[in-house]
Design a protein around this motif. Structure first.
Motif, PDB file in Angstrom:
ATOM      1  N   MET A   1       0.850  -1.185   0.000  1.00  0.00           N
ATOM      2  CA  MET A   1       0.000   0.000   0.000  1.00  0.00           C
ATOM      3  C   MET A   1       0.883   1.232   0.000  1.00  0.00           C
ATOM      4  N   THR A   2       0.435   2.248  -0.674  1.00  0.00           N
ATOM      5  CA  THR A   2       1.161   3.506  -0.637  1.00  0.00           C
ATOM      6  C   THR A   2       0.881   4.210   0.677  1.00  0.00           C
ATOM      7  N   SER A   3       1.666   5.241   0.949  1.00  0.00           N
ATOM      8  CA  SER A   3       1.485   5.943   2.223  1.00  0.00           C
ATOM      9  C   SER A   3       0.111   6.614   2.305  1.00  0.00           C
ATOM     10  N   VAL A   4      -0.438   7.055   1.175  1.00  0.00           N
ATOM     11  CA  VAL A   4      -1.775   7.653   1.184  1.00  0.00           C
ATOM     12  C   VAL A   4      -2.810   6.599   1.565  1.00  0.00           C
ATOM     13  N   HIS A   5      -2.655   5.403   1.059  1.00  0.00           N
ATOM     14  CA  HIS A   5      -3.604   4.347   1.405  1.00  0.00           C
ATOM     15  C   HIS A   5      -3.440   3.900   2.858  1.00  0.00           C
ATOM     16  N   HIS A   6      -2.224   3.953   3.376  1.00  0.00           N
ATOM     17  CA  HIS A   6      -2.032   3.693   4.808  1.00  0.00           C
ATOM     18  C   HIS A   6      -2.775   4.742   5.622  1.00  0.00           C
ATOM     19  N   LEU A   7      -2.665   5.983   5.196  1.00  0.00           N
ATOM     20  CA  LEU A   7      -3.346   7.072   5.894  1.00  0.00           C
ATOM     21  C   LEU A   7      -4.863   6.915   5.808  1.00  0.00           C
ATOM     22  N   MET A   8      -5.370   6.538   4.633  1.00  0.00           N
ATOM     23  CA  MET A   8      -6.814   6.326   4.483  1.00  0.00           C
ATOM     24  C   MET A   8      -7.281   5.155   5.344  1.00  0.00           C
ATOM     25  N   ALA A   9      -6.489   4.096   5.400  1.00  0.00           N
ATOM     26  CA  ALA A   9      -6.853   2.950   6.241  1.00  0.00           C
ATOM     27  C   ALA A   9      -6.904   3.358   7.703  1.00  0.00           C
ATOM     28  N   LEU A  10      -5.913   4.114   8.142  1.00  0.00           N
ATOM     29  CA  LEU A  10      -5.900   4.586   9.528  1.00  0.00           C
ATOM     30  C   LEU A  10      -7.081   5.504   9.803  1.00  0.00           C
ATOM     31  N   LEU A  11      -7.376   6.401   8.875  1.00  0.00           N
ATOM     32  CA  LEU A  11      -8.509   7.315   9.034  1.00  0.00           C
ATOM     33  C   LEU A  11      -9.825   6.543   9.100  1.00  0.00           C
ATOM     34  N   GLY A  12      -9.993   5.542   8.251  1.00  0.00           N
ATOM     35  CA  GLY A  12     -11.202   4.728   8.266  1.00  0.00           C
ATOM     36  C   GLY A  12     -11.357   3.963   9.572  1.00  0.00           C
ATOM     37  N   LEU A  13     -10.272   3.377  10.057  1.00  0.00           N
ATOM     38  CA  LEU A  13     -10.332   2.652  11.323  1.00  0.00           C
ATOM     39  C   LEU A  13     -10.614   3.583  12.491  1.00  0.00           C
ATOM     40  N   LEU A  14     -10.004   4.768  12.480  1.00  0.00           N
ATOM     41  CA  LEU A  14     -10.282   5.748  13.540  1.00  0.00           C
ATOM     42  C   LEU A  14     -11.737   6.202  13.490  1.00  0.00           C
ATOM     43  N   GLY A  15     -12.269   6.397  12.292  1.00  0.00           N
ATOM     44  CA  GLY A  15     -13.673   6.780  12.147  1.00  0.00           C
ATOM     45  C   GLY A  15     -14.608   5.703  12.679  1.00  0.00           C
ATOM     46  N   ALA A  16     -14.310   4.455  12.349  1.00  0.00           N
ATOM     47  CA  ALA A  16     -15.139   3.352  12.854  1.00  0.00           C
ATOM     48  C   ALA A  16     -15.018   3.249  14.376  1.00  0.00           C
ATOM     49  N   GLY A  17     -13.810   3.473  14.878  1.00  0.00           N
ATOM     50  CA  GLY A  17     -13.610   3.469  16.327  1.00  0.00           C
ATOM     51  C   GLY A  17     -14.387   4.577  17.009  1.00  0.00           C
ATOM     52  N   ALA A  18     -14.433   5.748  16.378  1.00  0.00           N
ATOM     53  CA  ALA A  18     -15.204   6.866  16.942  1.00  0.00           C
ATOM     54  C   ALA A  18     -16.692   6.540  16.958  1.00  0.00           C
ATOM     55  N   CYS A  19     -17.165   5.862  15.933  1.00  0.00           N
ATOM     56  CA  CYS A  19     -18.589   5.458  15.912  1.00  0.00           C
ATOM     57  C   CYS A  19     -18.894   4.505  17.058  1.00  0.00           C
ATOM     58  N   VAL A  20     -17.990   3.574  17.324  1.00  0.00           N
ATOM     59  CA  VAL A  20     -18.188   2.631  18.418  1.00  0.00           C
ATOM     60  C   VAL A  20     -18.128   3.364  19.757  1.00  0.00           C
ATOM     61  N   MET A  21     -17.128   4.223  19.922  1.00  0.00           N
ATOM     62  CA  MET A  21     -16.971   4.944  21.194  1.00  0.00           C
ATOM     63  C   MET A  21     -18.185   5.791  21.527  1.00  0.00           C
ATOM     64  N   GLY A  22     -18.775   6.412  20.526  1.00  0.00           N
ATOM     65  CA  GLY A  22     -19.933   7.257  20.764  1.00  0.00           C
ATOM     66  C   GLY A  22     -21.171   6.496  21.191  1.00  0.00           C
TER      67      GLY A  22
END
Length: 178
Positions: A1-22
């Protein structure tokens, strides 16, 4: 994966984590579907593809139906839209096998091979998701005499966390398909 895709993967996981936390303070029917989406997204990021992701997409679609029928009345509509969108994104990602199509470095980056996705799919998915979310909000406003009352600053922060998480999750996952 390119670094942009690593960043998108991290952003997606953080977003899903925020949905769970809320939603963690509520009953299982509120936080279980976003937790399953987080697990399926983690599988995607790890490079799992094919039938496993297709099963994940089916599970997320079933959770969207379950949320529509048994979810919390106040946030049911937006949760169903988010879950249905993630089911479609997961189904799109399952098209690529574990090692990706020829010329791909991972299952998450799918551009460049004939018959795979491009920016138009990303735009279509994000625009359809945004329109569906807006439709849920507008329908709720039409049914009531005005905006729903808030429970204070704490409730507004939780709502902002959930909304921000939804945006990050959907946009990041759609961007990884583009």
């Amino acid at each position: 994966m390119t670094s942009v895709h690593h960043l998108m993967a991290l952003l997606g996981l953080l977003g899903a984590g925020a949905c769970v936390m809320g939603r963690l303070t509520g009953p299982v029917r509120d936080w279980a579907p976003p937790a399953v989406v987080l697990a399926v997204m983690a599988l995607m990021v790890c490079g799992v593809g094919g039938p496993t992701l297709a099963a994940g997409a089916g599970t997320v679609a079933a959770l969207a139906l379950w949320t529509a029928l048994a979810g919390q009345a106040g946030s049911r509509g937006t949760a169903v839209v988010d879950l249905a969108t993630m089911a479609v994104l997961t189904a799109c990602a399952s098209r690529i096998g574990r090692d990706g199509a020829p010329g791909h470095r991972s299952a998450m980056h799918m551009s460049g091979a004939p018959g795979t996705y491009d920016i138009r799919l990303f735009l279509l998915l994000v625009v359809c998701w945004a329109l569906a979310r807006a439709g849920v909000r507008l329908t709720a406003l039409v049914r009531t005499s005005g905006p729903p009352p808030t429970d204070g600053v704490g409730a507004q922060r939780v709502a902002a966390l959930q909304e921000g998480g939804s945006v990050a999750m959907v946009v990041a996952m759609a961007a990884m398909l583009a």
